[in-house]
Structure formats: C-alpha cells, structure tokens
Design a protein around this motif. Structure first.
Motif, mmCIF file in Angstrom:
data_model
loop_
_atom_site.group_PDB
_atom_site.id
_atom_site.type_symbol
_atom_site.label_atom_id
_atom_site.label_comp_id
_atom_site.label_asym_id
_atom_site.label_seq_id
_atom_site.Cartn_x
_atom_site.Cartn_y
_atom_site.Cartn_z
ATOM 1 N N UNK A 113 63.778 2.022 42.751
ATOM 2 C CA UNK A 113 64.664 1.460 43.814
ATOM 3 C C UNK A 113 65.415 0.124 43.287
ATOM 4 N N UNK A 114 64.937 -0.465 42.261
ATOM 5 C CA UNK A 114 65.480 -1.868 41.872
ATOM 6 C C UNK A 114 66.492 -1.488 40.731
ATOM 7 N N UNK A 115 66.715 -0.427 40.456
ATOM 8 C CA UNK A 115 67.499 0.052 39.004
ATOM 9 C C UNK A 115 69.209 -0.610 39.274
ATOM 10 N N UNK A 116 69.555 -0.762 40.787
ATOM 11 C CA UNK A 116 71.036 -1.077 40.898
ATOM 12 C C UNK A 116 71.240 -2.826 40.394
ATOM 13 N N UNK A 117 69.983 -3.480 40.446
ATOM 14 C CA UNK A 117 69.978 -4.775 40.027
ATOM 15 C C UNK A 117 70.007 -5.039 38.705
ATOM 16 N N UNK A 118 69.560 -3.921 37.950
ATOM 17 C CA UNK A 118 69.262 -3.968 36.261
ATOM 18 C C UNK A 118 70.267 -3.541 35.620
ATOM 19 N N UNK A 119 71.605 -3.348 36.226
ATOM 20 C CA UNK A 119 72.737 -2.592 35.612
ATOM 21 C C UNK A 119 73.149 -3.626 34.451
ATOM 22 N N UNK A 120 73.980 -2.955 33.385
ATOM 23 C CA UNK A 120 74.774 -3.604 32.350
ATOM 24 C C UNK A 120 75.528 -4.676 32.859
ATOM 25 N N UNK A 121 75.787 -5.959 32.300
ATOM 26 C CA UNK A 121 76.547 -7.006 32.857
ATOM 27 C C UNK A 121 76.703 -8.219 31.934
ATOM 28 N N UNK A 122 77.623 -8.975 32.266
ATOM 29 C CA UNK A 122 77.764 -10.334 31.544
ATOM 30 C C UNK A 122 77.129 -11.231 32.551
ATOM 31 N N UNK A 123 76.490 -12.395 31.755
ATOM 32 C CA UNK A 123 75.519 -13.076 32.114
ATOM 33 C C UNK A 123 75.664 -14.590 31.483
ATOM 34 N N UNK A 124 75.686 -15.688 32.487
ATOM 35 C CA UNK A 124 75.871 -16.960 31.778
ATOM 36 C C UNK A 124 74.643 -17.511 31.447
ATOM 37 N N UNK A 125 74.164 -17.672 30.109
ATOM 38 C CA UNK A 125 72.765 -18.282 29.923
ATOM 39 C C UNK A 125 72.798 -19.936 29.876
ATOM 40 N N UNK A 126 71.641 -20.519 30.385
ATOM 41 C CA UNK A 126 71.583 -21.775 30.310
ATOM 42 C C UNK A 126 70.100 -22.485 30.150
ATOM 43 N N UNK A 127 69.798 -23.601 29.785
ATOM 44 C CA UNK A 127 68.550 -23.878 29.478
ATOM 45 C C UNK A 127 68.002 -24.930 30.648
ATOM 46 N N UNK A 128 66.753 -24.852 30.974
ATOM 47 C CA UNK A 128 66.077 -25.815 31.645
ATOM 48 C C UNK A 128 64.793 -25.857 30.933
ATOM 49 N N UNK A 129 64.540 -27.196 30.544
ATOM 50 C CA UNK A 129 63.494 -27.248 29.561
ATOM 51 C C UNK A 129 63.482 -26.530 28.644
ATOM 52 N N UNK A 130 62.573 -25.727 28.273
ATOM 53 C CA UNK A 130 62.483 -24.843 26.887
ATOM 54 C C UNK A 130 62.620 -23.423 27.320
ATOM 55 N N UNK A 131 63.070 -23.085 28.566
ATOM 56 C CA UNK A 131 63.288 -21.593 29.382
ATOM 57 C C UNK A 131 64.585 -21.356 29.409
ATOM 58 N N UNK A 132 65.249 -20.054 29.170
ATOM 59 C CA UNK A 132 66.540 -19.688 29.304
ATOM 60 C C UNK A 132 66.742 -18.844 30.396
ATOM 61 N N UNK A 133 67.597 -19.394 31.172
ATOM 62 C CA UNK A 133 67.852 -18.624 32.420
ATOM 63 C C UNK A 133 69.253 -18.160 32.370
ATOM 64 N N UNK A 134 69.635 -17.193 33.263
ATOM 65 C CA UNK A 134 70.983 -16.522 33.345
ATOM 66 C C UNK A 134 71.290 -16.218 34.857
ATOM 67 N N UNK A 135 72.670 -16.307 35.010
ATOM 68 C CA UNK A 135 73.246 -15.905 36.101
ATOM 69 C C UNK A 135 74.312 -14.937 35.749
ATOM 70 N N UNK A 136 74.521 -14.062 36.909
ATOM 71 C CA UNK A 136 75.663 -12.888 37.048
ATOM 72 C C UNK A 136 76.840 -13.812 36.632
ATOM 73 N N UNK A 137 78.003 -13.723 35.636
ATOM 74 C CA UNK A 137 78.994 -14.188 35.402
ATOM 75 C C UNK A 137 80.020 -14.101 36.630
ATOM 76 N N UNK A 138 79.805 -13.115 37.633
ATOM 77 C CA UNK A 138 80.563 -13.008 38.684
ATOM 78 C C UNK A 138 80.617 -14.112 39.628
ATOM 79 N N UNK A 139 79.363 -14.768 39.844
ATOM 80 C CA UNK A 139 78.700 -15.625 40.483
ATOM 81 C C UNK A 139 79.302 -16.995 40.091
#
Length: 170
Positions: free
Chosen positions: A2-28
């Motif tokens: 059921x969650x496969x829609x949210x796991x599709x190929x895409x472009x993501x902006x990655x950024x750091x908070x402390x030592x962790x890397x986070x990403x946002x859908x580039x469309x947002x």
C-alpha cells in the motif's frame, strides 16, 4: 504494497541536521536562501524561529532541529533556509525550514528507498516517507506535509494567501 506510491523514483533535496541527512521531494521546495535576519515573534513555540521577509511576503521559519527534538541550530556559513510549500487539506502554507547545510539534489530510484521503519506504538513516524540509501549512508526522506500539524500551521498565520497571515512591525 500500500505504501509503494510514496516510494517512487524522484528527485530529492538533501540537507543536514547535526550528523543526519534528510531529504525533501524537490517538488515541495521553492528555493534555498542563505541565512538571513529572522524577526522573532513573541509567544511562538521554541521550534518557530520567527519570520522573514521574502519579496514582500511574511514567511515563518522553523528550526528543524528543534522540531525533531535536537539541539538548536547554530548559525554557520552553511546555515540556510529551505523555502517549502506545505499542504494541509486544501490549504498551502509557505514555510522556511532552517537547516545546517544543503547537500545536493539526488535522483533516488525505488530500489534505493525502503519504507519508513516501524518504531513501536509510542512513536509517530508518519512524517517519514521512507529511508533512502546512497553508498553506505541513510537518508531520511520526509513527507513535509506531515511534519507539521494543523496546530503548527495555525501558529504561522494560516495558508499562504490567507488574510490571517502574521504582520511584522517595521
């Protein structure tokens, strides 16, 4: 799955908070700004830094570290504000997300993204869209629309074009 829609190929902006890397859908993501003067607004929760003037519009800025229970973001030459569009129902709010640094825009394929981990009943991980993998590094892919609650967005003054938007005194 059921969650496969949210796991599709895409472009993501990655950024750091402390030592962790986070990403946002580039469309947002609307744009990334260098750190700028943030006007503090009284009686806001700790994670709300204040507001900035973005070409005549008042945009609230959230310290993403504080939002996720980390230490406050320390300003460095790499500190930036990621301007995002957050959707809640039919409303769209423009919010600045304070980050330690922006890394890159990545193309992640479905095989590089795993579903969000289940952490038990006491922890809400609904805001995690998935876990990306690049080389030996995990990337926490956020669903920015779920990071903020309706209460959080009401503190910002409402949707982007709302007459309830906060005013900043000169």
């Amino acid at each position: 799955m059921s969650g496969s829609m949210s796991l599709e190929t895409g472009q993501y902006l990655t950024y750091k908070l402390a030592d962790e890397v986070f990403a946002l859908d580039i469309a947002k993501v609307r744009e990334v700004l260098d750190f700028t003067c943030i006007t503090k607004v009284p009686q806001m929760p700790d994670f709300m830094c204040g507001v900035i003037n973005l070409r005549g519009s008042v945009v609230p800025v959230v310290d993403m570290r504080l939002k996720f229970g980390m230490d406050r973001t320390e300003q460095t030459v790499n500190t930036c504000i990621i301007i995002t569009e957050v959707t809640l129902g039919e409303d769209v709010a423009v919010i600045g997300a304070l980050a330690d640094s922006v890394q890159a825009v990545l193309d992640l394929g479905a095989k590089q993204i795993e579903p969000a981990p289940k952490m038990g009943t006491g922890l809400n991980t609904d805001f995690i869209k998935g876990m990306g993998k690049q080389d030996d590094q995990f990337i926490i892919i956020l669903d920015i629309d779920r990071v903020f609650s309706a209460d959080d967005l009401s503190l910002t003054g409402g949707p982007a074009d709302s007459p309830q938007q906060m005013a900043v005194g000169a």
